[in-house]
Design an enzyme around this catalytic site. Structure first.
Site, PDB file in Angstrom:
ATOM      1  CB  SER A 166      -2.216-118.231  17.872  1.00 16.73           C
ATOM      2  OG  SER A 166      -1.760-119.047  18.913  1.00 16.73           O
ATOM      3  N   GLY A 168      -4.705-113.834  16.853  1.00 14.99           N
ATOM      4  CA  GLY A 168      -3.954-112.594  16.672  1.00 14.99           C
ATOM      5  C   GLY A 168      -2.753-112.783  15.768  1.00 14.99           C
ATOM      6  CG  ASP A 169       0.702-115.185  16.814  1.00 16.10           C
ATOM      7  OD1 ASP A 169       1.338-114.123  16.860  1.00 16.10           O
ATOM      8  OD2 ASP A 169       0.746-116.040  17.714  1.00 16.10           O
ATOM      9  CB  SER A 170      -3.996-116.509  12.189  1.00 11.30           C
ATOM     10  OG  SER A 170      -3.521-117.733  12.723  1.00 11.30           O
ATOM     11  N   GLY A 173      -0.359-112.352  10.343  1.00  8.54           N
ATOM     12  CA  GLY A 173       0.271-112.993   9.194  1.00  8.54           C
ATOM     13  C   GLY A 173      -0.413-112.657   7.886  1.00  8.54           C
TER      14      GLY A 173
END
Length: 405
Positions: A166, A168-170, A173
């Site tokens: 993932s 995009g999430d990382s 973050g």
């Protein structure tokens, strides 16, 4: 090692899944006390993602390391009241609900600001807190598409593909953690005790925008030259030669020979001085126009060598190259070991006995080796009594009564 630059910073994490928890993990890695609030009984859904045994996935253990877990029902008045009590004693609130959810619970920025006028509020969502699409739900898969990344992933004659993590999430973050530290730094630099305006303490991270931010010149190239980039497989548009090349033992290696001086050495190594001497290939633009020709020549060389032999020859000539690692390769790699990048912990994996499992180390390195992970992702509610009694002074009977509700 006692290098903990964020020691003394307290973060209240209301996030689920990957984006906000990744930001909390980064802050916790460097010493912040991160208190993760989870739903009673169920907890963060990440606990069940890629769960192959036991009751908590290695994904959760990884993303939520160096944190404490408490359980609170944010739909209840009692749960929200405790959140506000914790906010009074915190430096940062970190969340990734759909915009408007905190406000619906009576925990919007204005309310939080009344309780703690120095609080940094870091919010991650699909499209940000403002704009016509703010209310849309957004997962990383969608953000990667809307941000421009998905269109460039895969082979040109096939539908777009996704990276195996993932990403995009990382990335979101990382940006959220950076924005949080910026706000804390700004707060510390204030010459007096006057609070920084609320709007300057709200860190608004949109998943689609974080993807857009790493798309290099995708948009400027379109606006300047009318170029709409598309998928080119293992290549990178406008850069050559750089690709994955097969070896005689059935595996491939990555070789990046796109620097002008590197290209000259590279062609000598593969026995093609004619390509090194070709004036049409002396700059990157010319090499890109003939990238198929170059990749064919390189493949003719790599396919005659095993992976180990090819890498040895290329490394001796100073050509950037490397193997394509699996998890097994990473675990065995001496470079990762030397920098403490795989750190062992005893973990319940659903077997009769706990198992020693290696977890990725802390990045970036400070003090020559990855800092030690203090603890892997906690069990659900493991620290509820510790936090509510130690931080808020609640008695055991009060905590038991709260849990009973």
């Amino acid at each position: 090692m006692s290098i903990r630059p964020l020691d003394g910073v307290r973060v209240l994490e209301l996030g689920n899944y990957i984006a906000a928890p990744t930001a909390g993990r980064i802050l916790g890695d460097f010493g912040a006390e991160v208190i993760k609030v989870e739903r009673p009984k169920a907890g963060d859904e990440l606990r069940n993602w890629r769960l192959y045994g036991g009751d908590t996935s290695m994904l959760y253990r990884t993303v939520n390391r160096n944190k404490k877990s408490i359980t609170l029902d944010l739909h209840s008045e009692a749960g929200r009241a405790i959140v506000l009590d914790l906010i009074r004693k915190s430096d940062v609130l970190l969340e990734n609900f759909r915009p408007g959810m905190l406000e619906k619970w009576g925990l919007g920025p204005e309310v939080l600001n009344e309780v703690n006028p120095n609080l940094v509020i870091t919010r991650i969502s699909g499209y940000g807190q403002t704009g016509p699409h703010a209310s849309r739900p957004g997962f990383a898969a969608v953000a990667e598409a809307v941000g421009g990344l998905r269109e460039l992933m895969g082979e040109p004659d096939r539908p777009p593909v996704r990276t195996g993590v993932s990403i995009g999430d990382s990335i979101a973050g990382v940006y959220a953690a950076f924005g949080t530290v910026m706000a804390l730094f700004q707060r510390e630099r204030k010459p007096d005790d006057t609070p920084i305006p609320l709007r300057e303490r709200i860190i608004d991270v949109a998943l689609n925008e974080t993807i857009l931010s790493v798309m290099e010149s995708l948009v400027p190239d379109y606006l300047a030259y009318g170029i709409n980039r598309s998928r080119v497989g293992g290549l990178v548009e406008g850069i050559a030669p750089s690709n994955a090349y097969p070896c005689s033992d059935g595996v491939s290696i990555i070789i990046g020979g796109n620097g002008d001086a590197i290209f000259q050495r590279y062609m000598q190594v593969i026995g093609r001085p004619d390509l090194a001497a070709d004036p049409k290939l002396h700059d990157n633009a010319g090499r890109w126009r003939q990238h198929d020709r170059l990749d064919t020549a390189i493949t003719e060389w790599t396919i005659q060598h095993t992976r180990a032999d090819a890498l040895k020859i290329l490394e001796a000539a100073g050509i950037p190259c490397g193997p394509i690692y699996t998890a097994a390769d990473i675990v065995a790699d001496e470079q990762y070991k030397a920098r403490n990048m795989i750190q062992p912990f005893s973990v319940d994996v659903g077997a009769a006995e706990p198992k020693t499992v290696g977890f990725p180390g802390i990045v970036p390195v400070i003090g020559e080796q990855s800092l030690p992970i203090r603890n892997i992702g906690p069990d659900l509610g493991e620290h509820t009594h510790e936090v509510l009694s130690g931080l808020l002074g609640m008695s055991d009977s009060e905590i038991d009564a709260l849990e009973a509700k």
